[in-house]
Motif scaffolding. Structure first.
Motif, short mmCIF file in Angstrom:
data_model
loop_
_atom_site.label_atom_id
_atom_site.label_comp_id
_atom_site.label_asym_id
_atom_site.label_seq_id
_atom_site.Cartn_x
_atom_site.Cartn_y
_atom_site.Cartn_z
N ILE A 59 0.85 -1.20 0.00
CA ILE A 59 0.00 0.00 0.00
C ILE A 59 0.88 1.24 0.00
O ILE A 59 0.66 2.18 -0.78
CB ILE A 59 -0.96 0.00 1.22
N CYS A 60 1.88 1.26 0.87
CA CYS A 60 2.78 2.41 0.97
C CYS A 60 3.47 2.70 -0.36
O CYS A 60 3.56 3.87 -0.77
CB CYS A 60 3.84 2.18 2.04
N THR A 61 3.97 1.66 -1.00
CA THR A 61 4.70 1.89 -2.26
C THR A 61 3.76 2.44 -3.33
O THR A 61 4.15 3.31 -4.10
CB THR A 61 5.42 0.62 -2.76
N ARG A 62 2.53 1.98 -3.37
CA ARG A 62 1.58 2.50 -4.37
C ARG A 62 1.23 3.96 -4.06
O ARG A 62 1.11 4.78 -4.98
CB ARG A 62 0.32 1.66 -4.44
N LEU A 63 1.07 4.28 -2.79
CA LEU A 63 0.78 5.67 -2.43
C LEU A 63 1.95 6.58 -2.78
O LEU A 63 1.75 7.67 -3.31
CB LEU A 63 0.42 5.77 -0.95
N ARG A 64 3.17 6.13 -2.52
CA ARG A 64 4.35 6.93 -2.87
C ARG A 64 4.47 7.06 -4.39
O ARG A 64 4.79 8.14 -4.88
CB ARG A 64 5.62 6.31 -2.29
N GLU A 65 4.23 5.96 -5.11
CA GLU A 65 4.27 6.03 -6.58
C GLU A 65 3.24 7.00 -7.13
O GLU A 65 3.44 7.59 -8.18
CB GLU A 65 4.04 4.64 -7.19
N PRO A 69 2.98 12.78 -0.65
CA PRO A 69 4.14 13.29 0.09
C PRO A 69 4.47 12.40 1.29
O PRO A 69 3.58 11.82 1.92
CB PRO A 69 3.70 14.68 0.54
N LEU A 70 5.73 12.32 1.61
CA LEU A 70 6.19 11.49 2.72
C LEU A 70 5.51 11.88 4.03
O LEU A 70 5.11 11.01 4.81
CB LEU A 70 7.72 11.59 2.84
N ALA A 71 5.34 13.16 4.25
CA ALA A 71 4.70 13.62 5.49
C ALA A 71 3.27 13.09 5.60
O ALA A 71 2.82 12.72 6.69
CB ALA A 71 4.71 15.15 5.56
N GLU A 72 2.56 13.06 4.48
CA GLU A 72 1.18 12.55 4.51
C GLU A 72 1.15 11.04 4.68
O GLU A 72 0.27 10.52 5.36
CB GLU A 72 0.43 12.97 3.25
N LEU A 73 2.12 10.36 4.09
CA LEU A 73 2.20 8.91 4.28
C LEU A 73 2.51 8.59 5.74
O LEU A 73 1.92 7.67 6.31
CB LEU A 73 3.26 8.31 3.36
N LEU A 91 -9.71 8.91 5.52
CA LEU A 91 -10.45 9.16 4.29
C LEU A 91 -10.07 10.50 3.68
O LEU A 91 -9.89 10.61 2.46
CB LEU A 91 -11.95 9.10 4.58
N ALA A 92 -9.92 11.52 4.51
CA ALA A 92 -9.55 12.85 4.02
C ALA A 92 -8.18 12.81 3.34
O ALA A 92 -7.99 13.41 2.26
CB ALA A 92 -9.56 13.86 5.16
N LEU A 93 -7.23 12.10 3.93
CA LEU A 93 -5.90 11.98 3.32
C LEU A 93 -5.97 11.27 1.97
O LEU A 93 -5.36 11.71 0.99
CB LEU A 93 -4.96 11.21 4.25
N LEU A 94 -6.73 10.18 1.93
CA LEU A 94 -6.84 9.42 0.68
C LEU A 94 -7.61 10.18 -0.38
O LEU A 94 -7.27 10.14 -1.57
CB LEU A 94 -7.46 8.05 0.95
N ASP A 95 -8.66 10.90 0.03
CA ASP A 95 -9.42 11.72 -0.93
C ASP A 95 -8.53 12.81 -1.53
O ASP A 95 -8.59 13.07 -2.74
CB ASP A 95 -10.64 12.35 -0.27
N ALA A 96 -7.71 13.44 -0.70
CA ALA A 96 -6.80 14.48 -1.19
C ALA A 96 -5.80 13.88 -2.19
O ALA A 96 -5.51 14.49 -3.23
CB ALA A 96 -6.06 15.15 -0.03
N GLN A 97 -5.30 12.68 -1.89
CA GLN A 97 -4.36 12.04 -2.80
C GLN A 97 -5.04 11.65 -4.10
O GLN A 97 -4.48 11.81 -5.18
CB GLN A 97 -3.69 10.82 -2.15
N ARG A 98 -6.25 11.14 -4.00
CA ARG A 98 -6.98 10.78 -5.23
C ARG A 98 -7.19 12.02 -6.10
O ARG A 98 -7.05 11.96 -7.32
CB ARG A 98 -8.32 10.14 -4.91
N HIS A 99 -7.49 13.15 -5.48
CA HIS A 99 -7.65 14.39 -6.22
C HIS A 99 -6.36 14.76 -6.95
O HIS A 99 -6.37 15.14 -8.13
CB HIS A 99 -8.10 15.52 -5.30
#
Length: 152
Positions: A59-65, A69-73, A91-99
């Motif tokens: 999960i971490c590697t896909r989010l970084r890819e 940002p490292l701080a959000e991870l 959910l807010a963190l993931l929604d922001a990343q999806r955006h």
């Protein structure tokens, strides 16, 4: 590498290969607090990872890819470690990343349109055997047709 036995553990090299990460990067993730649980060690001090650790690292590697940002991870990992009750924050963190990913996809689609248009122009010139319409560096002019939906 999918362990079927809950007691199955994996070496740092096995995990690194499984999640397509260097051993150095894996140690970095551990130092930075990106893992959700403590990594067990053998009596000789060697790290032993569980399937839960491997799944989390994937999960971490896909989010970084995706550009998270490292701080959000780190924040996301901290929330997961805290356990249930903070799902709205996760959910807010993931929604922001999806955006952000959606914006990247849109930008890449626009770039692809420009590339497709430009390659079509050059293919036409190559096919026709002439350089008419190509950019002239001495005059700085071009006679290439402009693409109305990609060039503004």
């Amino acid at each position: 590498m999918v362990g079927t036995d809950e007691g199955t553990t994996f070496s740092i090299g096995e995990v690194a290969a499984s999640v397509e990460m260097s051993v150095h990067a894996l140690r970095f993730y551990e130092r930075e607090g990106l893992l959700v649980g403590p990594i067990e060690r053998t009596t000789g001090g060697r790290r032993r990872y569980t399937q839960v650790d491997v799944d989390w690292l994937q999960i971490c590697t896909r989010l970084r890819e995706s550009g998270m940002p490292l701080a959000e991870l780190k924040r996301f990992a901290a929330l997961v470690r805290q356990g249930p009750g903070n799902e709205p924050e996760r959910l807010a963190l993931l929604d922001a990343q999806r955006h952000r990913v959606d914006q990247q996809i849109h930008a890449l689609e626009q770039a692809r349109k420009v590339i497709e248009w430009k390659t079509d122009v050059y293919r036409r010139h190559v096919h026709d055997g002439n350089a008419a319409g190509l950019w002239d560096p001495t005059s700085g002019r071009t006679t290439e047709p402009r693409s109305p939906d990609t060039i503004r």
